[in-house]
Design a protein around this motif. Sequence first.
Motif, PDB file in Angstrom:
ATOM      1  N   PHE A   1      14.824 -41.305  55.047  1.00 19.98           N
ATOM      2  CA  PHE A   1      15.787 -42.355  54.721  1.00 19.98           C
ATOM      3  C   PHE A   1      16.823 -42.392  55.839  1.00 19.98           C
ATOM      4  O   PHE A   1      17.579 -41.438  56.026  1.00 19.98           O
ATOM      5  N   ALA A   2      16.842 -43.475  56.604  1.00 22.38           N
ATOM      6  CA  ALA A   2      17.809 -43.600  57.698  1.00 22.38           C
ATOM      7  C   ALA A   2      19.215 -43.741  57.121  1.00 22.38           C
ATOM      8  O   ALA A   2      19.425 -44.472  56.155  1.00 22.38           O
ATOM      9  N   THR A   3      20.154 -43.010  57.696  1.00 24.24           N
ATOM     10  CA  THR A   3      21.546 -43.086  57.262  1.00 24.24           C
ATOM     11  C   THR A   3      22.434 -43.389  58.456  1.00 24.24           C
ATOM     12  O   THR A   3      22.057 -43.176  59.604  1.00 24.24           O
ATOM     13  N   GLY A   4      23.614 -43.856  58.154  1.00 24.57           N
ATOM     14  CA  GLY A   4      24.616 -43.998  59.187  1.00 24.57           C
ATOM     15  C   GLY A   4      25.208 -42.630  59.483  1.00 24.57           C
ATOM     16  O   GLY A   4      24.993 -41.662  58.748  1.00 24.57           O
ATOM     17  N   VAL A   5      25.946 -42.546  60.569  1.00 22.02           N
ATOM     18  CA  VAL A   5      26.631 -41.309  60.940  1.00 22.02           C
ATOM     19  C   VAL A   5      28.118 -41.600  60.899  1.00 22.02           C
ATOM     20  O   VAL A   5      28.579 -42.599  61.452  1.00 22.02           O
ATOM     21  N   ALA A   6      28.858 -40.738  60.225  1.00 21.92           N
ATOM     22  CA  ALA A   6      30.294 -40.947  60.063  1.00 21.92           C
ATOM     23  C   ALA A   6      31.055 -39.667  60.363  1.00 21.92           C
ATOM     24  O   ALA A   6      30.504 -38.566  60.261  1.00 21.92           O
ATOM     25  N   ILE A   7      32.302 -39.832  60.723  1.00 20.89           N
ATOM     26  CA  ILE A   7      33.230 -38.715  60.835  1.00 20.89           C
ATOM     27  C   ILE A   7      34.329 -38.969  59.830  1.00 20.89           C
ATOM     28  O   ILE A   7      34.848 -40.087  59.727  1.00 20.89           O
ATOM     29  N   VAL A   8      34.678 -37.935  59.074  1.00 19.39           N
ATOM     30  CA  VAL A   8      35.772 -38.023  58.117  1.00 19.39           C
ATOM     31  C   VAL A   8      36.915 -37.175  58.669  1.00 19.39           C
ATOM     32  O   VAL A   8      36.701 -36.027  59.067  1.00 19.39           O
TER      33      VAL A   8
ATOM     34  N   LEU B   1      30.337 -44.407  62.932  1.00 19.42           N
ATOM     35  CA  LEU B   1      30.257 -44.316  64.379  1.00 19.42           C
ATOM     36  C   LEU B   1      29.433 -45.436  64.992  1.00 19.42           C
ATOM     37  O   LEU B   1      28.456 -45.909  64.401  1.00 19.42           O
ATOM     38  N   ALA B   2      29.843 -45.838  66.179  1.00 21.94           N
ATOM     39  CA  ALA B   2      29.108 -46.829  66.961  1.00 21.94           C
ATOM     40  C   ALA B   2      27.949 -46.140  67.675  1.00 21.94           C
ATOM     41  O   ALA B   2      27.935 -44.908  67.847  1.00 21.94           O
ATOM     42  N   SER B   3      26.985 -46.923  68.094  1.00 20.08           N
ATOM     43  CA  SER B   3      25.746 -46.375  68.659  1.00 20.08           C
ATOM     44  C   SER B   3      25.950 -45.541  69.915  1.00 20.08           C
ATOM     45  O   SER B   3      25.114 -44.710  70.241  1.00 20.08           O
ATOM     46  N   ASP B   4      27.076 -45.712  70.611  1.00 17.37           N
ATOM     47  CA  ASP B   4      27.326 -44.925  71.820  1.00 17.37           C
ATOM     48  C   ASP B   4      28.231 -43.719  71.568  1.00 17.37           C
ATOM     49  O   ASP B   4      28.764 -43.135  72.506  1.00 17.37           O
ATOM     50  N   GLN B   5      28.385 -43.313  70.296  1.00 17.98           N
ATOM     51  CA  GLN B   5      29.286 -42.210  69.963  1.00 17.98           C
ATOM     52  C   GLN B   5      28.565 -40.933  69.526  1.00 17.98           C
ATOM     53  O   GLN B   5      29.116 -40.135  68.775  1.00 17.98           O
TER      54      GLN B   5
ATOM     55  N   CYS C   1      35.065 -47.161  66.822  1.00 18.84           N
ATOM     56  CA  CYS C   1      34.067 -47.033  65.765  1.00 18.84           C
ATOM     57  C   CYS C   1      33.571 -48.399  65.294  1.00 18.84           C
ATOM     58  O   CYS C   1      34.220 -49.420  65.494  1.00 18.84           O
ATOM     59  N   ALA C   2      32.413 -48.396  64.643  1.00 19.46           N
ATOM     60  CA  ALA C   2      31.848 -49.632  64.105  1.00 19.46           C
ATOM     61  C   ALA C   2      32.638 -50.105  62.882  1.00 19.46           C
ATOM     62  O   ALA C   2      32.803 -51.302  62.669  1.00 19.46           O
ATOM     63  N   ALA C   3      33.134 -49.160  62.088  1.00 21.96           N
ATOM     64  CA  ALA C   3      33.960 -49.473  60.920  1.00 21.96           C
ATOM     65  C   ALA C   3      34.823 -48.260  60.591  1.00 21.96           C
ATOM     66  O   ALA C   3      34.439 -47.121  60.882  1.00 21.96           O
ATOM     67  N   VAL C   4      35.982 -48.520  59.993  1.00 24.75           N
ATOM     68  CA  VAL C   4      36.908 -47.449  59.608  1.00 24.75           C
ATOM     69  C   VAL C   4      37.434 -47.777  58.214  1.00 24.75           C
ATOM     70  O   VAL C   4      37.858 -48.909  57.946  1.00 24.75           O
TER      71      VAL C   4
ATOM     72  N   ASP D   1      38.778 -51.557  58.739  1.00 27.57           N
ATOM     73  CA  ASP D   1      38.606 -52.350  59.951  1.00 27.57           C
ATOM     74  C   ASP D   1      37.131 -52.317  60.325  1.00 27.57           C
ATOM     75  O   ASP D   1      36.452 -51.305  60.095  1.00 27.57           O
ATOM     76  N   THR D   2      36.651 -53.408  60.904  1.00 27.42           N
ATOM     77  CA  THR D   2      35.279 -53.439  61.402  1.00 27.42           C
ATOM     78  C   THR D   2      35.265 -54.009  62.809  1.00 27.42           C
ATOM     79  O   THR D   2      36.222 -54.654  63.240  1.00 27.42           O
TER      80      THR D   2
END
Length: 174
Positions: free
Chosen positions: A14-21, A73-77, A110-113, A138-139
């Motif tokens: 299952f593909a997931t997004g990657v996030a930093i908290v 995270l954005a794809s370059d992060q 980032c892609a979204a916050v 924000d996006t």
Amino acid sequence: MIDARGFRNALGRFATGVAIVTTRTTDGEPWGVTVNSFSSVSLEPRLVLWSLAKKSYSLEAFRNTGSFVIHVLASDQEDVSNRFARGADGKFNGISCTDGIEGAPVLPGCAAVFQCRNAQQYDGGDHIIFIGEVHHFDTSDRESLLFYKGSYTRAANSLNDLANLIRSEYIAAA
């Protein structure tokens, strides 16, 4: 008996997004961790969730805070993701953050916050599930970083791979 490694590999399909908290500790220290457990819960009220392993060094920082910020995270992060996945100090060195809700660090690019109040916490087996009430978001138009089968990927790469597969099957059938 379920094979633990096999189960983890199956979940990795299952593909997931990657996030930093991120948050600030009770001592005012910026704190952050990489997760891939971010999900929406409710549109009204605006609720999101993420989870953190009970054995995580970062657990107490997030259990004892009133707020946190989730960064998709954005794809370059990838490098930022790797930095915050480590247990070492200095995660924020060289990163120009702004202050978000209750001073929680907001990472750039980032892609979204999602800036959240720490609304509820639940026991989730070997994890704690954090529910955040979103107070600001924000996006951007930036493509998101994805995690699939144990490694980083990008949505565009996955779509290109699919197009190439279809093309090669079409050519082989012709």
